[in-house]
Design a protein around this motif. Structure first.
Motif, PDB file in Angstrom:
ATOM      1  N   LEU A 298       0.846  -1.195   0.000  1.00 34.91           N
ATOM      2  CA  LEU A 298       0.000   0.000   0.000  1.00 34.91           C
ATOM      3  C   LEU A 298       0.879   1.242   0.000  1.00 34.91           C
ATOM      4  CD1 LEU A 298      -2.601  -1.039   2.732  1.00 34.91           C
ATOM      5  CD2 LEU A 298      -2.906  -1.125   0.258  1.00 34.91           C
ATOM      6  N   ASP A 299       0.448   2.270  -0.748  1.00 28.68           N
ATOM      7  CA  ASP A 299       1.218   3.518  -0.718  1.00 28.68           C
ATOM      8  C   ASP A 299       0.808   4.341   0.508  1.00 28.68           C
ATOM      9  OD1 ASP A 299      -1.119   5.037  -1.334  1.00 28.68           O
ATOM     10  OD2 ASP A 299      -0.774   4.768  -3.481  1.00 28.68           O
ATOM     11  N   ASP A 300       1.508   5.436   0.742  1.00 27.25           N
ATOM     12  CA  ASP A 300       1.270   6.241   1.945  1.00 27.25           C
ATOM     13  C   ASP A 300      -0.144   6.814   1.984  1.00 27.25           C
ATOM     14  OD1 ASP A 300       3.797   5.726   2.868  1.00 27.25           O
ATOM     15  OD2 ASP A 300       4.673   7.558   2.029  1.00 27.25           O
ATOM     16  N   GLY A 301      -0.677   7.187   0.830  1.00 33.20           N
ATOM     17  CA  GLY A 301      -2.040   7.723   0.774  1.00 33.20           C
ATOM     18  C   GLY A 301      -3.080   6.678   1.174  1.00 33.20           C
ATOM     19  N   GLN A 302      -2.910   5.456   0.667  1.00 34.00           N
ATOM     20  CA  GLN A 302      -3.830   4.370   1.014  1.00 34.00           C
ATOM     21  C   GLN A 302      -3.732   4.024   2.485  1.00 34.00           C
ATOM     22  OE1 GLN A 302      -2.351   1.549  -1.885  1.00 34.00           O
ATOM     23  NE2 GLN A 302      -4.181   1.798  -3.160  1.00 34.00           N
ATOM     24  N   LYS A 303      -2.519   4.022   3.021  1.00 33.36           N
ATOM     25  CA  LYS A 303      -2.343   3.750   4.447  1.00 33.36           C
ATOM     26  C   LYS A 303      -3.045   4.795   5.294  1.00 33.36           C
ATOM     27  CE  LYS A 303       2.174   1.543   3.956  1.00 33.36           C
ATOM     28  NZ  LYS A 303       3.606   1.646   4.264  1.00 33.36           N
ATOM     29  N   ALA A 304      -2.917   6.073   4.906  1.00 35.92           N
ATOM     30  CA  ALA A 304      -3.560   7.159   5.657  1.00 35.92           C
ATOM     31  C   ALA A 304      -5.077   7.025   5.630  1.00 35.92           C
ATOM     32  CB  ALA A 304      -3.133   8.510   5.088  1.00 35.92           C
ATOM     33  N   VAL A 305      -5.622   6.678   4.462  1.00 37.02           N
ATOM     34  CA  VAL A 305      -7.076   6.505   4.339  1.00 37.02           C
ATOM     35  C   VAL A 305      -7.547   5.355   5.219  1.00 37.02           C
ATOM     36  CG1 VAL A 305      -8.905   5.781   2.733  1.00 37.02           C
ATOM     37  CG2 VAL A 305      -7.262   7.516   2.034  1.00 37.02           C
ATOM     38  N   LEU A 306      -6.842   4.231   5.184  1.00 37.15           N
ATOM     39  CA  LEU A 306      -7.232   3.073   5.993  1.00 37.15           C
ATOM     40  C   LEU A 306      -7.125   3.376   7.483  1.00 37.15           C
ATOM     41  CD1 LEU A 306      -5.664   0.078   4.034  1.00 37.15           C
ATOM     42  CD2 LEU A 306      -8.060   0.728   4.167  1.00 37.15           C
ATOM     43  N   LEU A 307      -6.049   4.050   7.886  1.00 40.15           N
ATOM     44  CA  LEU A 307      -5.889   4.381   9.303  1.00 40.15           C
ATOM     45  C   LEU A 307      -6.993   5.314   9.781  1.00 40.15           C
ATOM     46  CD1 LEU A 307      -2.012   4.814   9.460  1.00 40.15           C
ATOM     47  CD2 LEU A 307      -3.367   2.982  10.492  1.00 40.15           C
ATOM     48  N   GLU A 308      -7.429   6.216   8.904  1.00 43.02           N
ATOM     49  CA  GLU A 308      -8.503   7.150   9.281  1.00 43.02           C
ATOM     50  C   GLU A 308      -9.864   6.450   9.315  1.00 43.02           C
ATOM     51  OE1 GLU A 308     -10.861  10.951   7.416  1.00 43.02           O
ATOM     52  OE2 GLU A 308      -8.755  10.690   6.878  1.00 43.02           O
TER      53      GLU A 308
END
Length: 142
Positions: free
Chosen positions: A51-61
């Motif tokens: 996962l890229d950083d953007g996808q990780k941020a979305v999932l964490l949120e």
């Protein structure tokens, strides 16, 4: 690539899942007491290489309420008496959850009310006004 990853358009995340088995609770009789049919998965979102950083941020949120303090998503299945069926079930639900979370939310486009909506609102207002007018005492006007 698995069939599930093809269906949901996601990279092969299964290689980053940690699988654990344990004894299931609930019905099943002696079978439940002897075999480890419950399957639990752990997915470490911050450590994911696929996962890229953007996808990780979305999932964490979006999945924040389901994650541990370290950002680990934990899911399990114990529906079936078969460990393989429970594994397939929990992996399927994992892919569905990730796909749903990564799907972008459409932004609402503001529109003005149509002519029929305006007329319906005015008709409701007139009916309400008439109803209230009929409640008045006719002698108050004298």
């Amino acid at each position: 690539m698995s069939i599930l990853s093809d269906l949901f358009g996601l990279p092969e995340l299964e290689q980053e899942l940690e699988f654990k088995t344990s004894r299931s609770s609930g019905k099943g009789g002696q079978h439940v007491n002897k075999t480890e049919t419950r399957v639990e998965i752990h997915f470490r979102i911050p450590e994911s290489a696929l996962l890229d950083d953007g996808q990780k941020a979305v999932l964490l949120e979006k999945l924040g309420h389901r994650l541990s303090e370290e950002g680990v998503l934990r899911m399990y299945s114990q529906k079936s008496r078969s460990q393989l069926a429970n594994r397939d079930d929990v992996v399927r639900r994992f892919y569905e959850l990730i796909a749903k979370s990564l799907k972008p939310v459409k932004k609402r486009i503001k529109t003005l009310p149509g002519k029929s909506q305006k007329e319906a609102r005015l008709a409701d207002k007139k009916a309400s006004s008439r109803k209230k007018e009929l409640r008045k005492n006719p002698l108050d006007d004298l």
